[in-house]
Scaffold this motif. Structure first.
Motif, PDB file in Angstrom:
ATOM      1  N   GLU A  68     -26.726  -6.688  -9.178  1.00 37.17           N
ATOM      2  CA  GLU A  68     -26.707  -6.022  -7.915  1.00 37.17           C
ATOM      3  C   GLU A  68     -25.742  -6.746  -6.668  1.00 37.17           C
ATOM      4  OE1 GLU A  68     -30.965  -6.103  -6.599  1.00 37.17           O
ATOM      5  OE2 GLU A  68     -31.711  -6.427  -8.677  1.00 37.17           O
ATOM      6  N   VAL A  69     -25.069  -7.649  -7.252  1.00 35.69           N
ATOM      7  CA  VAL A  69     -24.244  -8.269  -6.180  1.00 35.69           C
ATOM      8  C   VAL A  69     -22.809  -7.722  -6.439  1.00 35.69           C
ATOM      9  CG1 VAL A  69     -23.152 -10.544  -5.504  1.00 35.69           C
ATOM     10  CG2 VAL A  69     -25.689 -10.638  -6.586  1.00 35.69           C
ATOM     11  N   PRO A  70     -22.162  -7.115  -5.401  1.00 37.12           N
ATOM     12  CA  PRO A  70     -21.028  -6.516  -5.416  1.00 37.12           C
ATOM     13  C   PRO A  70     -19.835  -7.755  -5.545  1.00 37.12           C
ATOM     14  CG  PRO A  70     -21.781  -6.387  -3.190  1.00 37.12           C
ATOM     15  CD  PRO A  70     -22.828  -7.216  -3.884  1.00 37.12           C
ATOM     16  N   ASP A  71     -18.895  -7.816  -6.534  1.00 30.95           N
ATOM     17  CA  ASP A  71     -17.846  -8.580  -6.944  1.00 30.95           C
ATOM     18  C   ASP A  71     -18.308  -9.947  -6.699  1.00 30.95           C
ATOM     19  OD1 ASP A  71     -15.278  -9.259  -7.231  1.00 30.95           O
ATOM     20  OD2 ASP A  71     -14.653  -9.316  -5.418  1.00 30.95           O
ATOM     21  N   PRO A  72     -19.341 -10.316  -7.540  1.00 31.73           N
ATOM     22  CA  PRO A  72     -19.922 -11.762  -7.620  1.00 31.73           C
ATOM     23  C   PRO A  72     -18.844 -12.735  -7.690  1.00 31.73           C
ATOM     24  CG  PRO A  72     -20.389 -10.632  -9.640  1.00 31.73           C
ATOM     25  CD  PRO A  72     -19.684  -9.696  -8.834  1.00 31.73           C
ATOM     26  N   HIS A  73     -19.142 -13.932  -7.232  1.00 36.18           N
ATOM     27  CA  HIS A  73     -18.395 -15.175  -7.056  1.00 36.18           C
ATOM     28  C   HIS A  73     -18.328 -15.603  -8.678  1.00 36.18           C
ATOM     29  CE1 HIS A  73     -16.924 -19.170  -6.497  1.00 36.18           C
ATOM     30  NE2 HIS A  73     -16.099 -18.529  -5.381  1.00 36.18           N
ATOM     31  N   TYR A  74     -17.130 -16.532  -8.971  1.00 28.24           N
ATOM     32  CA  TYR A  74     -17.145 -16.912 -10.337  1.00 28.24           C
ATOM     33  C   TYR A  74     -18.275 -17.867 -10.537  1.00 28.24           C
ATOM     34  CZ  TYR A  74     -14.677 -21.156  -9.098  1.00 28.24           C
ATOM     35  OH  TYR A  74     -14.310 -22.085  -8.122  1.00 28.24           O
ATOM     36  N   LEU A  75     -18.856 -18.468  -9.511  1.00 30.76           N
ATOM     37  CA  LEU A  75     -19.839 -19.526 -10.013  1.00 30.76           C
ATOM     38  C   LEU A  75     -21.131 -18.650 -10.130  1.00 30.76           C
ATOM     39  CD1 LEU A  75     -19.399 -21.847  -6.766  1.00 30.76           C
ATOM     40  CD2 LEU A  75     -18.766 -22.308  -9.002  1.00 30.76           C
ATOM     41  N   MET A  94     -25.219  -6.621   1.645  1.00 28.74           N
ATOM     42  CA  MET A  94     -23.631  -6.612   1.410  1.00 28.74           C
ATOM     43  C   MET A  94     -23.321  -5.154   0.800  1.00 28.74           C
ATOM     44  SD  MET A  94     -22.304  -9.894  -0.980  1.00 28.74           S
ATOM     45  CE  MET A  94     -23.621 -10.752  -0.623  1.00 28.74           C
ATOM     46  N   ARG A  95     -24.010  -4.630  -0.286  1.00 29.88           N
ATOM     47  CA  ARG A  95     -23.855  -3.374  -0.773  1.00 29.88           C
ATOM     48  C   ARG A  95     -23.622  -2.019   0.385  1.00 29.88           C
ATOM     49  NH1 ARG A  95     -27.883  -4.895  -4.388  1.00 29.88           N
ATOM     50  NH2 ARG A  95     -29.136  -3.035  -3.746  1.00 29.88           N
ATOM     51  N   ASN A  96     -24.555  -2.537   1.357  1.00 28.68           N
ATOM     52  CA  ASN A  96     -24.604  -1.217   2.273  1.00 28.68           C
ATOM     53  C   ASN A  96     -23.857  -1.441   3.613  1.00 28.68           C
ATOM     54  OD1 ASN A  96     -26.802   0.070   0.567  1.00 28.68           O
ATOM     55  ND2 ASN A  96     -28.288  -0.706   1.528  1.00 28.68           N
ATOM     56  N   GLY A  97     -23.213  -2.643   3.637  1.00 28.54           N
ATOM     57  CA  GLY A  97     -22.191  -2.756   4.644  1.00 28.54           C
ATOM     58  C   GLY A  97     -23.306  -3.147   6.023  1.00 28.54           C
ATOM     59  N   GLU A  98     -24.446  -3.539   5.760  1.00 26.92           N
ATOM     60  CA  GLU A  98     -25.290  -4.078   6.827  1.00 26.92           C
ATOM     61  C   GLU A  98     -25.299  -5.543   7.451  1.00 26.92           C
ATOM     62  OE1 GLU A  98     -28.596  -0.787   5.462  1.00 26.92           O
ATOM     63  OE2 GLU A  98     -29.112  -2.924   5.079  1.00 26.92           O
ATOM     64  N   GLN A 128     -16.398 -13.794   3.401  1.00 31.24           N
ATOM     65  CA  GLN A 128     -15.295 -12.890   2.829  1.00 31.24           C
ATOM     66  C   GLN A 128     -15.752 -11.526   2.595  1.00 31.24           C
ATOM     67  OE1 GLN A 128     -13.538 -15.076  -0.137  1.00 31.24           O
ATOM     68  NE2 GLN A 128     -11.823 -16.006   1.360  1.00 31.24           N
ATOM     69  N   GLN A 129     -17.346 -11.554   2.235  1.00 31.66           N
ATOM     70  CA  GLN A 129     -18.039 -10.400   2.012  1.00 31.66           C
ATOM     71  C   GLN A 129     -18.549  -9.866   3.165  1.00 31.66           C
ATOM     72  OE1 GLN A 129     -18.025  -9.480  -1.404  1.00 31.66           O
ATOM     73  NE2 GLN A 129     -16.465 -11.267  -1.242  1.00 31.66           N
ATOM     74  N   GLY A 474     -10.736 -21.587 -11.333  1.00 37.20           N
ATOM     75  CA  GLY A 474     -10.909 -20.652 -10.345  1.00 37.20           C
ATOM     76  C   GLY A 474     -11.353 -19.462 -10.638  1.00 37.20           C
ATOM     77  N   ASP A 475     -11.083 -18.282 -10.290  1.00 41.34           N
ATOM     78  CA  ASP A 475     -11.344 -16.981 -10.602  1.00 41.34           C
ATOM     79  C   ASP A 475     -10.808 -16.560 -12.063  1.00 41.34           C
ATOM     80  OD1 ASP A 475     -13.040 -15.051  -9.308  1.00 41.34           O
ATOM     81  OD2 ASP A 475     -11.451 -13.694  -9.265  1.00 41.34           O
TER      82      ASP A 475
END
Length: 536
Positions: A68-75, A94-98, A128-129, A474-475
């Motif tokens: 459910e998390v857009p572009d999740p962090h590598y952690l 995050m997904r809805n730009g709210e 950054q999100q 890192g990523d």
């Protein structure tokens, strides 16, 4: 963990079959160390098995919502962030730009080190999100709970902020502050303190008659920090922390709920019920509605139904709950049993309560301390309650969310500790010093190179592999995977692995010091002071 005795970085082309997943276990997984689980925000927290936190404290597994998390962090992807408390509203925003926010704080009691970098990275990634990002210096806590002088606090605070900026925090888009200088925060903490009780401090933190008042006040200030991003507008807010800080999160969520003007719950009759009792009423209503679709379900009918059900299972462990519900239903008699949304008066002013009555459209029933609405669903009722609260001067807080990352293992084994320089790498270390510390680190390898080739290493127990997973890769998931699989398969020996890690660490620290130096010349651009006037 096994002492590192590997003479070189010899390798072989053979690799064991059936190598386990090349990342830390996302189910929480066991960790090396003691068998107990203790969470102390100011002491020595231990977590032998992170899965215990799911059962003991209600923390949820993060991997269950990773999709459910857009572009999740590598952690997140690697299971370093292993748990959460109510993170879904943040992911949805995050997904809805709210609007949403992220906040975490740092107690300036020593140098920032690579363990702190986890939190720095989590704040920066959420910024950054699109999140409103807050980084705070918990200087009141450092002074009250650890007894540091303000001169010491000023020096450490500067170092924490420099590293946060060097790693990518955008101060123009985010907020940096010190507890001691933020009057809005202090005023908020004062208001929140009216909903905190000393008995809770005893139960949660073990405070007693010897605990000084400033220490207790610092807890209320931290609750204020957690809710501070919602001071102007309620919005989903996530607090990235280690599991040792979970006591603060639990208390903050409770206090946030107590500050609300109205509670919103589901109900079936005019009398008050708890969750278990409502579940019984729902069962009775649904069953009787299906059996007699053309008839009104009345409380007396539901009492008879539950009484009959109880008779079929005399050994039901919830018999006392059933008895209470049956008694309430019989007293209500012919009152219709109907689903409704209930607004509970918690802290509402008289005008706010009257305002809510007027705002509810459709059928409703008004009681002294609650209002039942029959044409609203739960989500709409929550939003309406918040709107009325805000219109009448309330805060309308949403329950704050949190995410939890694993503790980093110390380079010497055991816990990473700021008081043991060899166990950690400071973000102030020069590249050569970081290189040497990695080269001297304990590993999860075997006693000899031949045994390593035959049996494979133990990356899940290796502080050096953690450096790759938490920081050095890192990523680059391919690098983290390669290190894990080659170690577990016996292809990678510890000498060469540590040399590669040491070189990467040296490069990271060199780059980091350069960026810190660049920001050091710009600190006067920030709206934050590193020269406290609280000297004594």
């Amino acid at each position: 963990m096994t002492r590192d005795t590997h003479p070189d970085d010899e390798s072989t082309d053979s690799q064991q079959e059936g190598v386990t997943a090349p990342h830390l276990r996302t189910d929480g997984g066991p960790a090396a160390g003691p068998d107990d689980t203790t969470l102390d925000p100011w002491g020595s927290s231990t977590v032998a098995d992170y899965r215990n936190l799911f059962e003991e404290f209600g923390i949820e597994a993060f991997d269950e919502l990773l999709a459910e998390v857009p572009d999740p962090h590598y952690l997140m992807r690697r299971g370093v962030i292993f748990g959460h408390r109510d993170y879904r509203p943040v992911a949805r925003a995050m997904r809805n730009g709210e609007p949403f926010a992220v906040l975490s704080g740092f107690m300036p009691t020593g140098d920032p080190h690579i363990g702190h970098k986890l939190v720095f990275d989590e704040i920066i990634w959420h910024q950054q999100q699109g999140g409103d990002a807050y980084g705070l210096i918990a200087d009141l806590e450092a002074h009250a709970a650890r007894g540091l002088t303000w001169d010491e606090i000023d020096e450490h605070a500067r170092d924490y902020i420099l590293s946060l900026l060097a790693l990518g925090f955008d101060p123009e888009e985010g907020t940096l502050y010190r507890q001691s200088e933020n009057r809005e925060l202090q005023d908020l903490a004062f208001e929140l303190g009216a909903e905190a009780r000393f008995a809770e401090f005893e139960g949660i933190y073990g405070f007693d008659g010897e605990t000084d008042v400033s220490h207790m006040q610092s807890v209320v200030t931290q609750i204020g920090d957690i809710l501070y991003p919602q001071l102007e507008e309620p919005k989903p807010t996530v607090i990235p922390v280690g599991p040792d800080q979970d006591p603060h999160m639990r208390l903050a969520r409770d206090v946030a709920a107590r500050m609300r003007y109205f509670g919103v719950t589901e109900a079936y009759a005019s009398f008050e019920t708890d969750d278990d009792e409502r579940e019984l009423l729902a069962e009775a209503y649904e069953t009787l509605s299906e059996q007699h679709p053309d008839q009104t379900v009345r409380c007396g009918d539901a009492a008879t139904y539950l009484d009959n059900e109880r008779d079929r299972d005399a050994n039901d462990p919830d018999a006392m709950t059933i008895d209470r519900v049956i008694t309430m239903l019989r007293e209500a008699g012919k009152e219709p049993l109907r689903p409704r949304v209930r607004f509970l008066d918690r802290n509402a002013t008289e005008t706010a309560f009257e305002g809510l009555i007027e705002a509810i459209d459709g059928e409703k029933r008004v009681y002294d301390e609650h209002i039942d609405a029959f044409e609203l669903d739960h989500a709409d009722a929550e939003e309406l309650a918040r709107e009325v609260e805000l219109e009448h001067g309330g805060y309308g807080f949403l329950a704050p969310s949190s995410i939890y990352h694993r503790f980093m293992t110390g380079l010497t084994g055991g816990k990473m500790s700021s008081s043991v320089p060899a166990s950690h790498i400071s973000l102030l270390d020069e590249s050569e010093e970081g290189y040497d510390k990695v080269k001297a680190a304990t590993t999860g390898g075997r006693e000899t190179a031949d045994e390593q080739r035959e049996k494979g290493g133990k990356p899940d127990e290796c502080p050096v592999y953690e450096l790759y997973a938490y920081l050095l890769a890192g990523d680059d998931d391919e690098l983290a995977t390669e290190v894990y699989e080659e170690c577990a398969g016996g292809e990678r020996l510890c000498g060469g692995c540590k040399e590669q890690a040491a070189e990467l660490m040296a490069q990271f620290l060199e780059d980091h010091q350069e960026k810190r130096d660049e920001w050091a010349d710009r600190l006067d651009e920030l709206d934050i002071s590193f020269d406290s006037d609280r000297k004594r």
